[in-house]
Scaffold this active site. Structure first.
Site, mmCIF file in Angstrom:
data_model
loop_
_atom_site.group_PDB
_atom_site.id
_atom_site.type_symbol
_atom_site.label_atom_id
_atom_site.label_comp_id
_atom_site.label_asym_id
_atom_site.label_seq_id
_atom_site.Cartn_x
_atom_site.Cartn_y
_atom_site.Cartn_z
ATOM 1 N N CYS A 13 0.804 -1.222 0.000
ATOM 2 C CA CYS A 13 0.000 0.000 0.000
ATOM 3 C C CYS A 13 0.836 1.271 0.000
ATOM 4 C CB CYS A 13 -0.966 -0.024 1.184
ATOM 5 S SG CYS A 13 -2.345 -1.175 0.933
ATOM 6 N N ASP A 46 -16.164 4.890 1.160
ATOM 7 C CA ASP A 46 -16.167 3.541 1.706
ATOM 8 C C ASP A 46 -15.182 2.652 0.973
ATOM 9 O OD1 ASP A 46 -18.152 3.043 3.935
ATOM 10 O OD2 ASP A 46 -19.380 4.208 2.564
ATOM 11 N N ASP A 64 -8.191 -4.786 -5.511
ATOM 12 C CA ASP A 64 -6.971 -4.169 -5.016
ATOM 13 C C ASP A 64 -5.783 -4.961 -5.550
ATOM 14 O OD1 ASP A 64 -5.156 -2.582 -3.553
ATOM 15 O OD2 ASP A 64 -6.585 -2.402 -1.907
ATOM 16 N N ASP A 87 -11.493 -5.542 2.222
ATOM 17 C CA ASP A 87 -12.523 -4.544 1.942
ATOM 18 C C ASP A 87 -13.926 -5.102 2.130
ATOM 19 O OD1 ASP A 87 -10.663 -2.619 1.408
ATOM 20 O OD2 ASP A 87 -10.807 -2.766 -0.764
ATOM 21 N N HIS A 135 -7.235 -12.280 -14.789
ATOM 22 C CA HIS A 135 -6.718 -11.637 -15.994
ATOM 23 C C HIS A 135 -5.254 -11.292 -15.771
ATOM 24 C CE1 HIS A 135 -6.926 -9.446 -19.770
ATOM 25 N NE2 HIS A 135 -6.310 -8.435 -19.183
#
Length: 341
Positions: A13, A46, A64, A87, A135
């Protein structure tokens, strides 16, 4: 691993765009047509989108992905998957299915890719979901993550900005993984510090979310790239203030030591710059400030719950073995949004 230096250049992150730059771009986008069944969309802050499909069922959608922050591809796969799955848990949902998102250099050993995918698969299975495909594209660097679908009841969505004055703030994981990963990239982190950071990042937020559903939760978010204070700022929603008690904060061992040595991330400085008008520190060390701005990869859940419920919730989380702590409380709106003691 021979390709460790190439594989891990600094990711997780810490690789995300800064909150300020992202907010400026998103504010200029058209909102699109109104859909009464889109219960949570990108116009909110959110963690995922929520779409109602029936009176008692809503779909949670999120995705993510990011570059590696550790040298072990298998561990990286687990961390990236746990981060994406989080999430759904932050919204109060259950994971149902996931799709891989892969960027990988064509000239890199495909066994590395296999290990990444193996780690991701194990976490999806641990979450109770099914990995349904994905993918991939050829790219100059490695990136991995998931698109995740979950479900929840449309009347029991955890918004991230519906806290109320008097609510207690409960954090379920320790802070400091960004600082420790930075120290590790320059070979300054101890094996024990890095091992505990990896264990924290690999841990799902599933049990914390499941336990919380037996209690009254006013708001919830997971703490990731914007750091503890960045996500707390989102939780205040422009209408509330709060106070944070640093002596209560769960922090990974040695993270503050490394912060004092200035093993810092650019992402943390972006968080600091973005939040400078919202936060006031009282007698807090520079190292502690950095821990609060530090971008967390696969961080914990941050709950806002009324005091009587928070005490019981915290006890249950701790009984489960989670390093949860009551780290602050919400107040009525004041000139300074976040006071840190």
């Amino acid at each position: 691993m021979d390709e460790g230096i190439v594989f891990c250049k600094g990711g997780g992150c810490t690789a995300k765009l800064g909150a300020g730059a992202l907010a400026r771009v998103l504010s200029r986008l058209p909102k699109g047509r109104y859909d009464q069944n889109l219960l949570v969309g990108y116009d909110s802050r959110d963690d995922a989108a929520v779409y109602r499909v029936s009176d008692d069922m809503a779909i949670v959608q999120t995705l993510d992905f990011f570059p590696p922050m550790v040298d072990d591809p298998y561990v990286f796969g687990k961390i990236a998957a746990a981060n994406a799955l989080s999430d759904v848990y932050a919204m109060g949902g259950d994971v149902r299915s996931a799709l891989n998102i892969v960027c990988f250099p064509e000239d890199m050993d495909l066994n590395i890719l296999g290990e990444i995918l193996r780690g991701g698969l194990e976490k999806v299975q641990e979450a109770g979901g099914s990995l349904a495909g994905g993918h991939s594209i050829a790219d100059e660097g490695v990136k991995y993550g998931l698109s995740v679908m979950g479900t929840l009841h449309p009347g029991r969505i955890y918004a991230n900005d519906k806290g109320q004055p008097g609510d207690v703030l409960i954090l379920t994981k320790k802070l400091g993984v960004g600082i420790i990963c930075t120290a590790n990239r320059i070979h300054e982190a101890s094996k024990s510090a890095m091992r505990e950071a990896e264990e924290s990042m690999c841990a799902l937020n599933r049990r914390a979310s499941e336990i919380s559903r037996s209690f009254e939760i006013h708001a919830c978010t997971d703490v990731t790239g914007f750091g503890f204070l960045g996500h707390l700022h989102e939780m205040m929603g422009g209408r509330l203030s709060c106070e944070v008690y640093t002596e209560k904060l769960p922090i990974l061992p040695q993270a503050l030591d490394y912060a004092r040595e200035f093993f810092l991330t650019a992402a943390a400085q972006k968080n600091r710059n973005y939040l400078k008008d919202y936060v006031r520190f009282h007698g807090i060390s520079f190292a502690m400030e950095e821990a609060l701005f530090d971008p967390q990869t696969s961080g914990g859940l941050l709950f806002a719950a009324p005091k009587d419920q928070a005490e019981k919730l915290l006890l249950q989380l701790q009984k489960e073995g989670l390093p949860a702590a009551a780290v602050g409380r919400i107040r009525e709106r004041e000139p300074v949004e976040i006071l840190v003691f």
